[in-house]
Scaffold this motif. Structure first.
Motif, PDB file in Angstrom:
ATOM      1  N   ILE A 163      13.364   4.097   2.574  1.00 23.27           N
ATOM      2  CA  ILE A 163      12.286   4.676   1.766  1.00 23.27           C
ATOM      3  C   ILE A 163      11.479   5.682   2.591  1.00 23.27           C
ATOM      4  O   ILE A 163      11.061   6.733   2.088  1.00 23.27           O
ATOM      5  CB  ILE A 163      11.369   3.567   1.217  1.00 23.27           C
ATOM      6  CG1 ILE A 163      12.149   2.675   0.244  1.00 23.27           C
ATOM      7  CG2 ILE A 163      10.153   4.158   0.517  1.00 23.27           C
ATOM      8  CD1 ILE A 163      12.657   3.397  -0.983  1.00 23.27           C
ATOM      9  N   GLY A 164      11.257   5.353   3.855  1.00 21.22           N
ATOM     10  CA  GLY A 164      10.552   6.286   4.723  1.00 21.22           C
ATOM     11  C   GLY A 164      11.303   7.606   4.867  1.00 21.22           C
ATOM     12  O   GLY A 164      10.713   8.682   4.787  1.00 21.22           O
ATOM     13  N   SER A 198       0.834  -1.211   0.000  1.00 23.92           N
ATOM     14  CA  SER A 198       0.000   0.000   0.000  1.00 23.92           C
ATOM     15  C   SER A 198       0.862   1.252   0.000  1.00 23.92           C
ATOM     16  O   SER A 198       0.553   2.239  -0.671  1.00 23.92           O
ATOM     17  CB  SER A 198      -0.947  -0.007   1.205  1.00 23.92           C
ATOM     18  OG  SER A 198      -0.226  -0.146   2.411  1.00 23.92           O
ATOM     19  N   ALA A 199       1.975   1.218   0.751  1.00 26.85           N
ATOM     20  CA  ALA A 199       2.871   2.382   0.786  1.00 26.85           C
ATOM     21  C   ALA A 199       3.452   2.640  -0.594  1.00 26.85           C
ATOM     22  O   ALA A 199       3.501   3.784  -1.053  1.00 26.85           O
ATOM     23  CB  ALA A 199       3.988   2.158   1.797  1.00 26.85           C
ATOM     24  N   HIS A 200       3.896   1.596  -1.269  1.00 28.03           N
ATOM     25  CA  HIS A 200       4.525   1.779  -2.582  1.00 28.03           C
ATOM     26  C   HIS A 200       3.515   2.259  -3.628  1.00 28.03           C
ATOM     27  O   HIS A 200       3.855   3.068  -4.498  1.00 28.03           O
ATOM     28  CB  HIS A 200       5.196   0.479  -3.037  1.00 28.03           C
ATOM     29  CG  HIS A 200       6.499   0.214  -2.354  1.00 28.03           C
ATOM     30  ND1 HIS A 200       6.576  -0.195  -1.038  1.00 28.03           N
ATOM     31  CD2 HIS A 200       7.780   0.323  -2.787  1.00 28.03           C
ATOM     32  CE1 HIS A 200       7.858  -0.344  -0.701  1.00 28.03           C
ATOM     33  NE2 HIS A 200       8.598  -0.035  -1.736  1.00 28.03           N
ATOM     34  N   LEU A 201       2.279   1.777  -3.537  1.00 31.91           N
ATOM     35  CA  LEU A 201       1.272   2.213  -4.504  1.00 31.91           C
ATOM     36  C   LEU A 201       0.854   3.671  -4.274  1.00 31.91           C
ATOM     37  O   LEU A 201       0.376   4.334  -5.190  1.00 31.91           O
ATOM     38  CB  LEU A 201       0.051   1.300  -4.436  1.00 31.91           C
ATOM     39  CG  LEU A 201       0.273  -0.123  -4.963  1.00 31.91           C
ATOM     40  CD1 LEU A 201      -0.976  -0.971  -4.759  1.00 31.91           C
ATOM     41  CD2 LEU A 201       0.669  -0.107  -6.436  1.00 31.91           C
ATOM     42  N   LEU A 242      -3.098   0.035   7.968  1.00 27.49           N
ATOM     43  CA  LEU A 242      -2.521   1.358   7.705  1.00 27.49           C
ATOM     44  C   LEU A 242      -1.486   1.250   6.600  1.00 27.49           C
ATOM     45  O   LEU A 242      -0.584   0.409   6.670  1.00 27.49           O
ATOM     46  CB  LEU A 242      -1.849   1.892   8.975  1.00 27.49           C
ATOM     47  CG  LEU A 242      -2.766   2.216  10.143  1.00 27.49           C
ATOM     48  CD1 LEU A 242      -1.938   2.480  11.394  1.00 27.49           C
ATOM     49  CD2 LEU A 242      -3.656   3.418   9.823  1.00 27.49           C
ATOM     50  N   PRO A 243      -1.574   2.076   5.552  1.00 24.77           N
ATOM     51  CA  PRO A 243      -0.568   2.040   4.486  1.00 24.77           C
ATOM     52  C   PRO A 243       0.790   2.463   5.038  1.00 24.77           C
ATOM     53  O   PRO A 243       0.915   3.498   5.678  1.00 24.77           O
ATOM     54  CB  PRO A 243      -1.096   3.053   3.464  1.00 24.77           C
ATOM     55  CG  PRO A 243      -1.976   3.967   4.247  1.00 24.77           C
ATOM     56  CD  PRO A 243      -2.583   3.133   5.334  1.00 24.77           C
ATOM     57  N   GLY A 244       1.776   1.638   4.799  1.00 22.74           N
ATOM     58  CA  GLY A 244       3.099   1.872   5.365  1.00 22.74           C
ATOM     59  C   GLY A 244       3.492   0.757   6.312  1.00 22.74           C
ATOM     60  O   GLY A 244       4.676   0.470   6.493  1.00 22.74           O
ATOM     61  N   ILE A 245       2.497   0.112   6.920  1.00 24.07           N
ATOM     62  CA  ILE A 245       2.746  -1.080   7.738  1.00 24.07           C
ATOM     63  C   ILE A 245       2.532  -2.291   6.845  1.00 24.07           C
ATOM     64  O   ILE A 245       1.427  -2.528   6.359  1.00 24.07           O
ATOM     65  CB  ILE A 245       1.809  -1.152   8.955  1.00 24.07           C
ATOM     66  CG1 ILE A 245       1.958   0.097   9.820  1.00 24.07           C
ATOM     67  CG2 ILE A 245       2.096  -2.411   9.758  1.00 24.07           C
ATOM     68  CD1 ILE A 245       3.314   0.261  10.456  1.00 24.07           C
ATOM     69  N   ALA A 266      -8.477   7.615   4.668  1.00 22.79           N
ATOM     70  CA  ALA A 266      -7.960   8.986   4.698  1.00 22.79           C
ATOM     71  C   ALA A 266      -6.437   9.011   4.738  1.00 22.79           C
ATOM     72  O   ALA A 266      -5.813   9.934   4.213  1.00 22.79           O
ATOM     73  CB  ALA A 266      -8.529   9.728   5.902  1.00 22.79           C
ATOM     74  N   VAL A 267      -5.833   7.987   5.339  1.00 20.38           N
ATOM     75  CA  VAL A 267      -4.368   7.932   5.443  1.00 20.38           C
ATOM     76  C   VAL A 267      -3.740   7.772   4.060  1.00 20.38           C
ATOM     77  O   VAL A 267      -2.635   8.257   3.803  1.00 20.38           O
ATOM     78  CB  VAL A 267      -3.932   6.792   6.379  1.00 20.38           C
ATOM     79  CG1 VAL A 267      -2.403   6.738   6.500  1.00 20.38           C
ATOM     80  CG2 VAL A 267      -4.550   6.970   7.762  1.00 20.38           C
ATOM     81  N   PHE A 268      -4.449   7.098   3.142  1.00 22.58           N
ATOM     82  CA  PHE A 268      -3.917   6.878   1.799  1.00 22.58           C
ATOM     83  C   PHE A 268      -3.705   8.190   1.042  1.00 22.58           C
ATOM     84  O   PHE A 268      -2.979   8.212   0.054  1.00 22.58           O
ATOM     85  CB  PHE A 268      -4.866   5.973   1.007  1.00 22.58           C
ATOM     86  CG  PHE A 268      -4.726   4.516   1.325  1.00 22.58           C
ATOM     87  CD1 PHE A 268      -3.968   3.676   0.530  1.00 22.58           C
ATOM     88  CD2 PHE A 268      -5.352   3.972   2.442  1.00 22.58           C
ATOM     89  CE1 PHE A 268      -3.838   2.333   0.821  1.00 22.58           C
ATOM     90  CE2 PHE A 268      -5.230   2.624   2.743  1.00 22.58           C
ATOM     91  CZ  PHE A 268      -4.465   1.808   1.933  1.00 22.58           C
ATOM     92  N   LEU A 269      -4.332   9.235   1.491  1.00 24.17           N
ATOM     93  CA  LEU A 269      -4.205  10.536   0.821  1.00 24.17           C
ATOM     94  C   LEU A 269      -3.064  11.364   1.394  1.00 24.17           C
ATOM     95  O   LEU A 269      -2.873  12.508   0.986  1.00 24.17           O
ATOM     96  CB  LEU A 269      -5.525  11.309   0.949  1.00 24.17           C
ATOM     97  CG  LEU A 269      -6.772  10.604   0.392  1.00 24.17           C
ATOM     98  CD1 LEU A 269      -8.012  11.435   0.669  1.00 24.17           C
ATOM     99  CD2 LEU A 269      -6.616  10.321  -1.093  1.00 24.17           C
ATOM    100  N   GLN A 270      -2.286  10.795   2.333  1.00 30.81           N
ATOM    101  CA  GLN A 270      -1.225  11.543   2.994  1.00 30.81           C
ATOM    102  C   GLN A 270       0.116  10.816   2.829  1.00 30.81           C
ATOM    103  O   GLN A 270       0.510  10.036   3.687  1.00 30.81           O
ATOM    104  CB  GLN A 270      -1.554  11.710   4.479  1.00 30.81           C
ATOM    105  CG  GLN A 270      -2.899  12.376   4.738  1.00 30.81           C
ATOM    106  CD  GLN A 270      -3.206  12.481   6.210  1.00 30.81           C
ATOM    107  OE1 GLN A 270      -2.437  13.014   6.990  1.00 30.81           O
ATOM    108  NE2 GLN A 270      -4.367  11.963   6.599  1.00 30.81           N
TER     109      GLN A 270
END
Length: 274
Positions: free
Chosen positions: A262-263, A24-27, A166-169, A114-118
Motif C-alpha cells: 500500500i505504501g 489512520s493511514a487508511h482513513l 504518526l499516521p502510517g505507523i 500536520a502529517v495527516f494532511l500529507q
C-alpha cells in the motif's frame, strides 16, 4: 459525506484499528485515492466519534480479562499492595505502557496533525510499519507470557505505541512487534496490544471530545456518524476475533507485505498525479 462513504470509512476504521496496518493511514489514503470530498465541518466529529466505535468491541471481547484486572487491582489496593496479584500487575503494566504516548501526544499534537494532511508522507510511513512487523517476527524468541513482563518490557512497548501517533505507523502493529521483540508469545503480544488500546482510545477520545465541544457538532453529521460508529464497532470485533485466531498459528508477515504494498502504491500514484 454520504451514508455510503460513512459506512465504508466505519468498516475501514474498525478493521484497521486492530489489524496491524494503520487505521489512520487508511482513513487518510482511502478518501484521497477515491477523490472523496467531505465537508470539513463533518470530518473531525466523524473521525472522533467513529474512533470511539472501535472501543466497544475490545471492551466486549476482553471483558473477562478486564474484570479480572479490575478485581485484582481493587483487592490488592484494599490491602495496600495493588500489584500483588498477576492481574493487578498486568493492569499496572498497561498503565505504565500508556504513559509515553499520552505525554508525546500532548507535546507534539500540532506537528502530528500536520502529517495527516500529507498522504505521500503517510504512504512512506507505512514502510515503517512493514519493517517493524518483519523485525518483530524475525528477532522475537516467542517464549514468554504476560506473567513474566517487566518494567522494561512495558516501557519498550509503550514507546512503540508512541510511534503510532504518526499516521502510517500502526498502533497494533508497533506494539505487537515490540512484544515479539521482547520475546513474548505471539498471542500474548497481541493480547497485551489490544488491552493497551483501551486507555489509548479513551485518552485520545477525551482530548478530541474537548476539541469537538468547542467546535460544535453540525446537525447533519448525526446520520453519517451513527452509521460509521456502528459499522466500526462490528468490523472491529471481527478484526479482533480473526486476528486472535490467526496469531495462534501464523506469523504477522503477510501484514508487513500488505503495508509495504500500500505504501508503494501510494507513492507511485502520487508521482503519476504530479
Amino acid at each position: 459525506m454520504t451514508w455510503f462513504q460513512a459506512l465504508i470509512l466505519g468498516i475501514i476504521q474498525g478493521l484497521t484499528e486492530y489489524l496491524p496496518v494503520s487505521s489512520s493511514a487508511h482513513l487518510v489514503l482511502v478518501p484521497w485515492l477515491l477523490g472523496w470530498r467531505s465537508d470539513e465541518r463533518l470530518v473531525f466529529p466523524f473521525d472522533v466519534l467513529v474512533h470511539w466505535g472501535t472501543l466497544v468491541p475490545v471492551l466486549i471481547y476482553f471483558r473477562h480479562d478486564l474484570w479480572a484486572i479490575l478485581a485484582g487491582g481493587w483487592a490488592g489496593l484494599r490491602k495496600g499492595v495493588p500489584f500483588a496479584t498477576p492481574e493487578g500487575r498486568l493492569g499496572g503494566w498497561i498503565l505504565l505502557a500508556t504513559v509515553p504516548a499520552e505525554i508525546l501526544g500532548l507535546l507534539l499534537k500540532r506537528s502530528i496533525e500536520a502529517v495527516f494532511l500529507q498522504p505521500v508522507l503517510v504512504g512512506a510511513l507505512l514502510f515503517g510499519t512493514a519493517g517493524l512487523l518483519w523485525l518483530g517476527e524475525r528477532l522475537g524468541r516467542r517464549e514468554r507470557d504476560l506473567g513474566r513482563m517487566t518494567v522494561g518490557d512495558a516501557l519498550v512497548i509503550g514507546f512503540a505505541q508512541a510511534l503510532a501517533l504518526l499516521p502510517g505507523i500502526s498502533r497494533s502493529g508497533a506494539t505487537m512487534a515490540a512484544g515479539l521483540g521482547r520475546g513474548f508469545l505471539r498471542p500474548e503480544a497481541a493480547r497485551f496490544s489490544f488491552l493497551l488500546s483501551i486507555p489509548a482510545l479513551l485518552g485520545a477520545g477525551l482530548v478530541a471530545l474537548g476539541d469537538l465541544y468547542r467546535i460544535g457538532l453540525p446537525p447533519e453529521a448525526m446520520t453519517p456518524i451513527l452509521i460509521g460508529f456502528l459499522s466500526a464497532a462490528l468490523s472491529g470485533y471481527l478484526a479482533i476475533w480473526g486476528l486472535m485466531k490467526m496469531v495462534r498459528r501464523r506469523s504477522l508477515r503477510p501484514f508487513a507485505v500488505y503495508c509495504a504494498g500500500i505504501g508503494a502504491l501510494t507513492l507511485m500514484l502520487s508521482l503519476l498525479r504530479g
